[in-house]
Structures are given as structure tokens and as C-alpha cells.
Design a protein around this motif. Sequence first.
Motif, short mmCIF file in Angstrom:
data_model
loop_
_atom_site.label_atom_id
_atom_site.label_comp_id
_atom_site.label_asym_id
_atom_site.label_seq_id
_atom_site.Cartn_x
_atom_site.Cartn_y
_atom_site.Cartn_z
N LEU A 189 -2.63 16.60 22.55
CA LEU A 189 -2.77 18.04 22.44
C LEU A 189 -3.23 18.56 23.80
N ILE A 190 -2.35 19.23 24.52
CA ILE A 190 -2.68 19.77 25.84
C ILE A 190 -3.31 21.15 25.66
N VAL A 191 -4.55 21.31 26.14
CA VAL A 191 -5.28 22.56 25.98
C VAL A 191 -5.60 23.14 27.35
N PHE A 192 -5.42 24.45 27.51
CA PHE A 192 -5.81 25.11 28.76
C PHE A 192 -5.99 26.60 28.48
N GLY A 193 -6.73 27.25 29.38
CA GLY A 193 -6.97 28.68 29.26
C GLY A 193 -5.91 29.49 29.96
N GLU A 194 -5.57 30.61 29.40
CA GLU A 194 -4.53 31.47 29.97
C GLU A 194 -4.87 31.91 31.39
N LEU A 195 -6.15 32.09 31.69
CA LEU A 195 -6.58 32.58 32.99
C LEU A 195 -6.84 31.46 34.00
N ASP A 196 -6.64 30.22 33.58
CA ASP A 196 -6.84 29.08 34.48
C ASP A 196 -5.54 28.82 35.23
N THR A 197 -5.39 29.48 36.37
CA THR A 197 -4.14 29.38 37.13
C THR A 197 -4.14 28.22 38.12
N ASN A 198 -5.23 27.45 38.14
CA ASN A 198 -5.31 26.30 39.05
C ASN A 198 -5.07 25.00 38.28
N LEU A 199 -6.13 24.37 37.81
CA LEU A 199 -5.99 23.11 37.09
C LEU A 199 -5.24 23.25 35.78
N GLY A 200 -5.37 24.41 35.16
CA GLY A 200 -4.66 24.62 33.91
C GLY A 200 -3.16 24.50 34.09
N VAL A 201 -2.64 25.19 35.09
CA VAL A 201 -1.20 25.17 35.37
C VAL A 201 -0.76 23.81 35.89
N GLN A 202 -1.54 23.24 36.81
CA GLN A 202 -1.18 21.95 37.41
C GLN A 202 -1.15 20.83 36.38
N SER A 203 -2.19 20.76 35.56
CA SER A 203 -2.26 19.69 34.56
C SER A 203 -1.16 19.85 33.51
N LEU A 204 -0.86 21.08 33.13
CA LEU A 204 0.21 21.32 32.16
C LEU A 204 1.54 20.81 32.69
N LYS A 205 1.82 21.09 33.96
CA LYS A 205 3.07 20.65 34.57
C LYS A 205 3.23 19.14 34.50
N ASN A 206 2.15 18.40 34.78
CA ASN A 206 2.22 16.94 34.79
C ASN A 206 2.19 16.35 33.38
N LEU A 207 1.31 16.88 32.53
CA LEU A 207 1.15 16.32 31.18
C LEU A 207 2.33 16.65 30.28
N ASN A 208 3.12 17.64 30.65
CA ASN A 208 4.32 17.97 29.89
C ASN A 208 5.30 16.80 29.82
N ASN A 209 5.12 15.82 30.72
CA ASN A 209 5.99 14.64 30.72
C ASN A 209 5.64 13.64 29.63
N LEU A 210 4.50 13.82 28.99
CA LEU A 210 4.15 12.95 27.86
C LEU A 210 5.12 13.23 26.72
N PRO A 211 5.73 12.21 26.14
CA PRO A 211 6.79 12.43 25.15
C PRO A 211 6.32 13.00 23.82
N HIS A 212 5.06 12.77 23.45
CA HIS A 212 4.57 13.23 22.15
C HIS A 212 3.40 14.19 22.36
N HIS A 213 3.72 15.41 22.72
CA HIS A 213 2.65 16.36 23.00
C HIS A 213 2.95 17.73 22.39
N THR A 214 1.87 18.46 22.16
CA THR A 214 1.94 19.87 21.82
C THR A 214 1.01 20.61 22.77
N VAL A 215 1.25 21.90 22.95
CA VAL A 215 0.48 22.69 23.90
C VAL A 215 -0.25 23.81 23.17
N PHE A 216 -1.53 23.97 23.53
CA PHE A 216 -2.30 25.08 22.98
C PHE A 216 -2.92 25.87 24.13
N LYS A 217 -2.39 27.06 24.37
CA LYS A 217 -2.92 27.95 25.40
C LYS A 217 -3.86 28.94 24.75
N ILE A 218 -5.11 28.97 25.23
CA ILE A 218 -6.10 29.88 24.66
C ILE A 218 -6.04 31.20 25.41
#
Length: 262
Positions: free
Chosen positions: A207-236
Amino acid sequence: MLRKTMHTCSFHRFGLLTFLFVVGATLVAYYFLPHTSGPDQEFNMANTNELSVNATVQKTPKSASSEVFYRESLPPEKGGESQQPSLEILLLHGQSFNSKTWESLGTLKMLAQHGYRAVAMDLPGFGNTPHLEIGKMDKDRADFLLAFLNTVGLQTPVLISPSRSGHFSIPFLMFHNQRLKGFVPIAPVGTNHCSAEQYRKIQTPTLIVFGELDTNLGVQSLKNLNNLPHHTVFKIPAAHHACYLDEPDKFHDALLDFLAKF
């Protein structure tokens, strides 16, 4: 008359002394005798069937002098008997926080009330855990976390990892993902240290979690972790880097939905 007056005064003095002696003896007895009631006991009795949260200092097998502090919450007793946890959760923390954060946020209690065993640790150099020489390589940090799991008896927990704790959780995901039931990264650091191909090999539900206003690590980690084959994303929405602190209720709801799948 004079004699009678003197006798009366003596009698009053004797009565007063007797009264003071009795009061003094009563106070002394009250002080030294064990109390059977009072605020402390009333608090304990009121919480007999509530959540049991234990703060423990545990030595890791890495070194006899290494001590890792952690907080643990267990499901509350039912009918005077302990409940077997249905799932294990390991919570790490960010740069400015420690295990106390999860207690203050109510996460430890919430997880226990849902029948889970939750362990929140202080990473080396944070909270009550001293700085430890564990090596600077990714494998060293992954093995340190593995040693901690083995020490506290966590078999296959769901790992929750915000921000800086990615230095430990991402290597652990790469080297020891077979020991994880699930993974909840919250804008962790270090995601760019692994390739897309490495992520695609990981089968751990995430479960990938990040804040909508986190334009640094939030965006960067989402880009990389999106490669995990079994994931869902929750943007707060409207949340910053420490999004779980901005919106704890929303974070807890999303976390419980994810954990319910196991």
C-alpha cells in the motif's frame, strides 16, 4: 471554686492530649498500612479489560551491548484470556520521530483493538535506542532489521515505513521480502537506490501512501514504487510529507482496509 477550676482545666488538657494522640496514631496507621483503594488502583481496575501496551528494552543478537527500544501493543483480553493476534505489524518512524509517535497517534491502540500485534521500534540513534554500529551497506541495515524481527518473535509482519526509515525498509524489501506479509511505505527515502527491474521481482502486497502536498519524496517514491507488481496507491488530500500526522483518521482507515485483506 479555685480547686474545681484547676481540676476542670486539667481534665480539658488531658482530653485534648488524648484526642491529639488518637488523631496522630490514626494518621501514622493510615500512612504505613497498605492501601486497598485510591486513584492508582481505580485506574488499574478501570483498564483491566482494556488495551495492554508494553514498553520494552530488548537486546538484539548483533551485540551483547546493543539495545533496541520498542513499544508493543497486544489485543485486549476477553474473558480473562489472551487473544491470539491475527496479524503482526512492525512500525518504523521518520527523521523527527520515534516509536512514541505511533503511541501518541493512537495507531498502536487501534491495531491492537482490531486483533493485531503491533511493534513500534526506535531506530538506532533515535528515541531510547542508542547509536549502534551496524554497518553502512544496505545489506547491513536489512540484516539488522531481520535480527530485530527474530529477537522479538515477529514471523511475517506487515512493515510500515515512513520517510527516513526507508534506509532500512527498502533494503529489507530487497533482501528479506519473504519475511513480509505486506508493505506500507509512506514516502520513504532510498527508493531510487533500486532499479525498476528489482522492484518488479518483489511479490509483496504493498500500500503506497503519500500526501497530496508532498511534491518531493512523495512524488519520487511513488514513481519508483509503482514498479512493484502488487500495489495500490492511497493519496491523502491536502496532506504534507508526514501525511499520517495531518490526517490520522484517513490514514488509519486506509491501513485497516489494507490489513483486512490478509
